[in-house]
Design a protein around this motif. Structure first.
Motif, short mmCIF file in Angstrom:
data_model
loop_
_atom_site.label_atom_id
_atom_site.label_comp_id
_atom_site.label_asym_id
_atom_site.label_seq_id
_atom_site.Cartn_x
_atom_site.Cartn_y
_atom_site.Cartn_z
N SER A 29 0.83 -1.21 0.00
CA SER A 29 0.00 0.00 0.00
C SER A 29 0.86 1.25 0.00
CB SER A 29 -0.93 0.02 1.22
OG SER A 29 -1.85 -1.03 1.14
N LYS A 30 1.93 1.25 0.80
CA LYS A 30 2.83 2.41 0.84
C LYS A 30 3.50 2.62 -0.52
CE LYS A 30 4.15 1.91 5.70
NZ LYS A 30 5.27 1.59 6.60
N THR A 31 3.96 1.52 -1.11
CA THR A 31 4.63 1.61 -2.41
C THR A 31 3.67 2.10 -3.48
OG1 THR A 31 6.14 -0.17 -1.77
CG2 THR A 31 5.97 0.32 -4.12
N LEU A 32 2.45 1.60 -3.45
CA LEU A 32 1.45 2.03 -4.42
C LEU A 32 1.15 3.52 -4.26
CD1 LEU A 32 -0.60 1.38 -6.63
CD2 LEU A 32 -2.23 0.77 -4.82
N ALA A 33 1.01 3.98 -3.02
CA ALA A 33 0.76 5.40 -2.78
C ALA A 33 1.93 6.25 -3.27
CB ALA A 33 0.50 5.65 -1.30
#
Length: 91
Positions: A29-33
């Motif tokens: 999720s962090k990487t996607l954001a």
């Protein structure tokens, strides 16, 4: 065949796997954001660049006698959080 000979996972092993899965989901999720922020920043950057190029082109059509060595030097940019930018035409 190797999979059939394995013994079932213990409760502790299952819990560790669940924690690892939860960690990997958070990291994803962090990487996607981060990727989405970078894409938005790139889109804004390209939009600003295109607007500047278009303005410079129009400026050259209107007043070809003016010579600006660096078309970007006429602009002042203010960068806001989340890579938003405001351009001001320098006088």
């Amino acid at each position: 065949m190797d999979e059939l000979s394995r013994k079932p996972l213990s409760c502790e092993e299952k819990e560790k796997l669940k924690e690892k899965l939860a960690f990997l989901k958070r990291e994803y999720s962090k990487t996607l954001a981060r990727l989405q922020r970078a894409q938005r920043a790139e889109k804004v950057k390209n939009s600003i660049k295109k607007a500047i190029e278009q303005d410079c082109f129009l400026q050259q059509e209107i007043s070809p006698q003016l010579n600006h060595s660096d078309p970007l030097s006429r602009y002042l940019a203010v960068v806001l959080p989340d890579h938003m930018a405001i351009l001001y035409l320098a006088s």
